[in-house]
Design an enzyme around this catalytic site. Structure first.
Site, PDB file in Angstrom:
ATOM      1  N   GLY A 227      -3.174   1.440  -4.649  1.00 58.15           N
ATOM      2  CA  GLY A 227      -2.764   0.042  -4.536  1.00 58.15           C
ATOM      3  C   GLY A 227      -2.008  -0.251  -3.251  1.00 58.15           C
ATOM      4  N   ASP A 228      -1.871  -1.535  -2.958  1.00 57.54           N
ATOM      5  CA  ASP A 228      -1.118  -2.022  -1.801  1.00 57.54           C
ATOM      6  C   ASP A 228      -1.698  -1.537  -0.477  1.00 57.54           C
ATOM      7  OD1 ASP A 228       0.641  -3.189  -3.654  1.00 57.54           O
ATOM      8  OD2 ASP A 228       1.769  -1.317  -3.804  1.00 57.54           O
TER       9      ASP A 228
ATOM     10  N   LYS B 254      -5.500  -5.132   0.591  1.00 64.20           N
ATOM     11  CA  LYS B 254      -6.693  -5.847   0.108  1.00 64.20           C
ATOM     12  C   LYS B 254      -6.585  -7.339   0.407  1.00 64.20           C
ATOM     13  CE  LYS B 254      -5.822  -4.228  -4.017  1.00 64.20           C
ATOM     14  NZ  LYS B 254      -4.861  -3.168  -3.721  1.00 64.20           N
TER      15      LYS B 254
ATOM     16  N   ASN C 183      -5.174  -3.922  -7.883  1.00 69.75           N
ATOM     17  CA  ASN C 183      -4.812  -2.536  -8.199  1.00 69.75           C
ATOM     18  C   ASN C 183      -5.748  -1.606  -7.385  1.00 69.75           C
ATOM     19  OD1 ASN C 183      -5.272  -4.005 -11.318  1.00 69.75           O
ATOM     20  ND2 ASN C 183      -3.307  -4.086 -10.301  1.00 69.75           N
TER      21      ASN C 183
ATOM     22  N   THR D  30      -3.173   1.683 -14.500  1.00 73.92           N
ATOM     23  CA  THR D  30      -3.081   0.354 -15.095  1.00 73.92           C
ATOM     24  C   THR D  30      -4.076   0.296 -16.268  1.00 73.92           C
ATOM     25  OG1 THR D  30      -2.980  -2.010 -14.633  1.00 73.92           O
ATOM     26  CG2 THR D  30      -4.714  -0.761 -13.482  1.00 73.92           C
TER      27      THR D  30
ATOM     28  N   LEU E 128      -2.541   1.275  10.685  1.00 74.93           N
ATOM     29  CA  LEU E 128      -2.566   2.359  11.673  1.00 74.93           C
ATOM     30  C   LEU E 128      -1.311   2.312  12.539  1.00 74.93           C
ATOM     31  CD1 LEU E 128      -4.679   4.539  12.904  1.00 74.93           C
ATOM     32  CD2 LEU E 128      -4.775   2.903  14.794  1.00 74.93           C
TER      33      LEU E 128
ATOM     34  N   HIS F  25      -0.391  -9.234  -3.532  1.00 73.17           N
ATOM     35  CA  HIS F  25      -1.161  -9.206  -2.298  1.00 73.17           C
ATOM     36  C   HIS F  25      -0.485 -10.103  -1.268  1.00 73.17           C
ATOM     37  CE1 HIS F  25      -4.999  -8.232  -4.862  1.00 73.17           C
ATOM     38  NE2 HIS F  25      -4.051  -7.345  -4.982  1.00 73.17           N
TER      39      HIS F  25
HETATM   40  P1  GDP Z   1      -2.658  -5.294  -1.435  1.00 74.96           P
HETATM   41  O1  GDP Z   1      -1.948  -5.256  -2.738  1.00 74.96           O
HETATM   42  O2  GDP Z   1      -3.712  -4.251  -1.305  1.00 74.96           O
HETATM   43  O3  GDP Z   1      -3.169  -6.665  -1.062  1.00 74.96           O
HETATM   44  O4  GDP Z   1      -1.554  -4.902  -0.338  1.00 74.96           O
HETATM   45  P2  GDP Z   1      -0.056  -5.477  -0.269  1.00 74.96           P
HETATM   46  O5  GDP Z   1      -0.116  -6.852   0.254  1.00 74.96           O
HETATM   47  O6  GDP Z   1       0.665  -5.232  -1.540  1.00 74.96           O
HETATM   48  O7  GDP Z   1       0.591  -4.466   0.755  1.00 74.96           O
HETATM   49  C1  GDP Z   1       0.137  -4.340   2.056  1.00 74.96           C
HETATM   50  C2  GDP Z   1       1.274  -4.737   3.008  1.00 74.96           C
HETATM   51  O8  GDP Z   1       0.966  -4.288   4.301  1.00 74.96           O
HETATM   52  C3  GDP Z   1       1.486  -6.221   3.124  1.00 74.96           C
HETATM   53  O9  GDP Z   1       2.852  -6.470   3.341  1.00 74.96           O
HETATM   54  C4  GDP Z   1       0.680  -6.605   4.360  1.00 74.96           C
HETATM   55  O10 GDP Z   1       1.201  -7.742   5.034  1.00 74.96           O
HETATM   56  C5  GDP Z   1       0.885  -5.381   5.212  1.00 74.96           C
HETATM   57  N1  GDP Z   1      -0.247  -5.044   6.081  1.00 74.96           N
HETATM   58  C6  GDP Z   1      -1.580  -5.141   5.808  1.00 74.96           C
HETATM   59  N2  GDP Z   1      -2.286  -4.632   6.824  1.00 74.96           N
HETATM   60  C7  GDP Z   1      -1.395  -4.206   7.747  1.00 74.96           C
HETATM   61  C8  GDP Z   1      -1.527  -3.559   9.027  1.00 74.96           C
HETATM   62  O11 GDP Z   1      -2.623  -3.250   9.489  1.00 74.96           O
HETATM   63  N3  GDP Z   1      -0.367  -3.268   9.683  1.00 74.96           N
HETATM   64  C9  GDP Z   1       0.863  -3.570   9.180  1.00 74.96           C
HETATM   65  N4  GDP Z   1       1.944  -3.249   9.887  1.00 74.96           N
HETATM   66  N5  GDP Z   1       1.013  -4.192   7.993  1.00 74.96           N
HETATM   67  C10 GDP Z   1      -0.101  -4.487   7.292  1.00 74.96           C
HETATM   68  P1  IMO Z   2      -2.091  -4.313  -5.963  1.00 73.24           P
HETATM   69  O1  IMO Z   2      -3.242  -5.201  -6.397  1.00 73.24           O
HETATM   70  C1  IMO Z   2       0.494  -0.881  -6.670  1.00 73.24           C
HETATM   71  C2  IMO Z   2       0.885   0.444 -10.833  1.00 73.24           C
HETATM   72  C3  IMO Z   2       2.289   0.235 -11.364  1.00 73.24           C
HETATM   73  C4  IMO Z   2       2.371   1.359 -12.395  1.00 73.24           C
HETATM   74  C5  IMO Z   2       0.946   1.376 -12.962  1.00 73.24           C
HETATM   75  C6  IMO Z   2       0.781   0.605 -14.271  1.00 73.24           C
HETATM   76  O2  IMO Z   2      -0.970  -5.040  -5.342  1.00 73.24           O
HETATM   77  O3  IMO Z   2      -2.593  -3.162  -5.159  1.00 73.24           O
HETATM   78  P2  IMO Z   2       0.769  -1.992 -14.904  1.00 73.24           P
HETATM   79  O4  IMO Z   2       1.864  -3.006 -14.829  1.00 73.24           O
HETATM   80  O5  IMO Z   2      -0.473  -2.372 -14.164  1.00 73.24           O
HETATM   81  O6  IMO Z   2       0.477  -1.563 -16.299  1.00 73.24           O
HETATM   82  O7  IMO Z   2       1.381  -0.678 -14.167  1.00 73.24           O
HETATM   83  O8  IMO Z   2       0.110   0.799 -11.978  1.00 73.24           O
HETATM   84  N1  IMO Z   2       0.266  -0.770 -10.254  1.00 73.24           N
HETATM   85  C7  IMO Z   2       0.223  -1.008  -8.941  1.00 73.24           C
HETATM   86  N2  IMO Z   2       0.743  -0.341  -7.889  1.00 73.24           N
HETATM   87  N3  IMO Z   2      -0.214  -2.013  -6.465  1.00 73.24           N
HETATM   88  C8  IMO Z   2      -0.747  -2.671  -7.506  1.00 73.24           C
HETATM   89  O9  IMO Z   2      -1.540  -3.754  -7.359  1.00 73.24           O
HETATM   90  C9  IMO Z   2      -0.516  -2.202  -8.815  1.00 73.24           C
HETATM   91  N4  IMO Z   2      -0.886  -2.622 -10.036  1.00 73.24           N
HETATM   92  C10 IMO Z   2      -0.406  -1.730 -10.906  1.00 73.24           C
HETATM   93  O10 IMO Z   2       3.253   0.378 -10.337  1.00 73.24           O
HETATM   94  O11 IMO Z   2       2.599   2.588 -11.746  1.00 73.24           O
HETATM   95 MG    MG Z   3      -0.054  -5.051  -3.546  1.00 74.02          MG
END
Ligand code: GDP
Ligand code: IMO
Ligand code: MG
Length: 430
Positions: free
Chosen positions: A35-36, A39, A229, A244, A337, A64
């Site tokens: 995750g994170d 996306k 996720n 999840t 990167l 996101h």
């Molecule tokens: P998602 O859940 O997959 O949509 O990802 P999140 O938004 O939770 O986490 C990604 C984080 O990295 C966010 O704060 C974005 O703004 C940041 N981010 C995404 N791509 C880049 C990148 O190429 N460089 C940097 N420095 N930050 C990025």
């Molecule tokens: P995005 O879409 C990171 C993790 C939680 C926990 C486990 C189960 O932002 O990438 P839940 O509440 O789903 O039953 O929690 O899954 N988890 C994530 N970690 N990014 C996410 O979503 C997550 N969605 C669930 O931290 O470990």
């Molecule tokens: Mg996220």
């Protein structure tokens, strides 16, 4: 006597029709790690040329972040494509209510319903299992459990007869009170709020199967699906039980939206140039040292949904290859990167070993996964600021080398490389 047509004619006409009617393909963006991965940012980029952007699984456990014109947007339930006002945003299987089908527009995005969280916030606090897993405490697990036990409440139920719906809510409350006797719920006042929500979202609700069918079979258009996720959090293929409750791999697109597998087109896997994980569970390449801290602080690795610090470590190619086996990625977006820019040396996990012997597969059992030692390849760092790079040739050769290594080892082309938060900080390779 001739009928003027033969059974074979009919068959070939049907086959022809099926071919002609196969419809638009859906592009999919999926998390390839825990995750994170970024996306939201990839979806935002692709949404600029898409007519429809859909969520297909999960709920408001997702977080996101998208940065456009220096403005930061955090999405939990709404598709990240909603920033693009030309796109129709669609939430399939809205899991906060184990629901089917809502379409939303920006003006009406009322943070749709988190009924489980509304009715049972105390359970979410006292649920020890949720603590054990380290969940986001949004009621995702209980909602999917309700769905599987067939006591779930869906949007289509909320849209139908409200007195029937009220009875089912009351039964659900009684069921939970028998499990948690201390639980107090003011059912009447909650039902009043639900009735109000029902009327507010009614104009936005569509039957999801018909909505998607029309989108696929209407005029040629780009349709995008935003996974929430990630692969290693998938209920079936992830690091169970620290996962999840939904299918965050490609199968979840079909089951969440009710679309045929044949209409899945490109499947984009998103991975950071390193690895993070929020919550509990095995994490073989985790760095509980200065490197992990640097990745955490430089990468601002704090969960958007929970505010928890993300655990950080080196890129793990074993998990990426495993995610590719399940999802069949057509291309990868390698984000963040730029966070590696200051490192003297960069490692990449290439294999797992137990007792000195390579493990030929990704271990399904958590105790086994906890035990693996990681075999690394080491690269010298590029020690150059990449945040202003906008094309491949702007990247230092050592960074190019790192990217090509990752690409070759996963066996999937890297289409984008992220070097910053904002929309323009994405190098498109082809
Ligand atoms: P998602 O859940 O997959 O949509 O990802 P999140 O938004 O939770 O986490 C990604 C984080 O990295 C966010 O704060 C974005 O703004 C940041 N981010 C995404 N791509 C880049 C990148 O190429 N460089 C940097 N420095 N930050 C990025
Ligand atoms: P995005 O879409 C990171 C993790 C939680 C926990 C486990 C189960 O932002 O990438 P839940 O509440 O789903 O039953 O929690 O899954 N988890 C994530 N970690 N990014 C996410 O979503 C997550 N969605 C669930 O931290 O470990
Ligand atoms: Mg996220």
């Amino acid at each position: 006597m001739s009928l003027g047509w033969s059974a074979n004619d009919h068959k070939s006409a049907a086959v022809k029709r099926a071919r002609n009617d196969s419809g638009n393909k859906v592009s999919v963006v999926l998390g390839a790690q825990w995750g994170d991965e970024g996306k939201g940012k990839v979806v935002d980029l692709l949404a600029t040329e898409s007519a429809v952007v859909c969520r297909c699984q999960g709920g408001n456990n997702a977080g996101h972040t998208v940065v456009v014109d220096e403005k930061e947007y955090d999405f939990h339930l709404l598709p990240s494509g909603i920033i693009n006002t030309k796109c129709t945003s669609f939430i399939g299987e809205k899991q906060s209510l184990a629901v089917q089908c809502i379409t939303v527009t920006l003006e009406d995005s009322i943070g749709v319903l988190t009924v489980y969280g509304r009715l049972f916030p105390k359970i979410l606090k006292i649920n020890k299992f949720s603590e054990f897993i380290g969940t986001t405490k949004k009621g995702i697990g209980p909602t999917y459990a309700c769905k599987a036990s067939r006591t779930g409440l869906r949007i289509c139920d909320l849209m139908a007869d409200f007195s029937e719906f009220s009875t089912r809510v009351k039964n659900l409350v009684l069921q939970y009170q028998s499990m948690y006797p201390a639980l107090k719920v003011d059912v009447e006042s909650e039902l009043k709020k639900l009735k109000d929500y029902a009327e507010r979202i009614r104009p936005l609700v569509r039957d999801g199967v018909y909505f998607m069918y029309d989108a696929i079979h209407g005029l040629p258009k780009k349709i995008l699906v935003e996974g929430a996720n990630a692969a290693l959090l998938d209920i079936d293929f992830g690091t169970y039980p620290f996962v999840t409750s939904s299918n965050c791999t490609v199968g979840g697109v079909c089951t969440g939206l009710g679309i045929p597998p044949a209409n899945i087109g490109d499947v984009y896997g998103v991975s950071k140039a390193y690895t993070t994980r929020v919550g509990i569970g095995a994490f073989p390449t985790e760095q509980l040292n200065a490197v992990g801290e640097l990745l955490q602080t430089r990468g601002h690795e704090v969960g958007v949904t929970t505010g928890r610090k993300r655990r950080c470590g080196w890129l793990d190619l074993v998990i990426l290859k495993y995610a590719h086996m399940i999802n069949g990625f057509t291309a990868i977006a390698l984000t963040k990167l730029d966070i590696l820019d200051v490192l003297d040396e960069i490692k990449v996990g290439v294999a797992y070993k137990i007792n000195g012997k390579r493990v030929p597969y990704f271990p399904a059992n958590m105790e086994v996964l906890q035990k693996v030692e990681v075999e690394y390849e080491t690269f010298s760092g590029w020690k150059t600021d990449t945040s202003a790079a906008r094309k491949w040739s702007d990247l230092p050769p050592k960074a190019q080398n790192y990217i090509r290594f990752v690409e070759n080892r996963i066996g999937v082309p890297i289409k984008w490389v992220g070097v910053g938060k904002s929309r323009e900080c994405m190098i498109q390779m082809f």
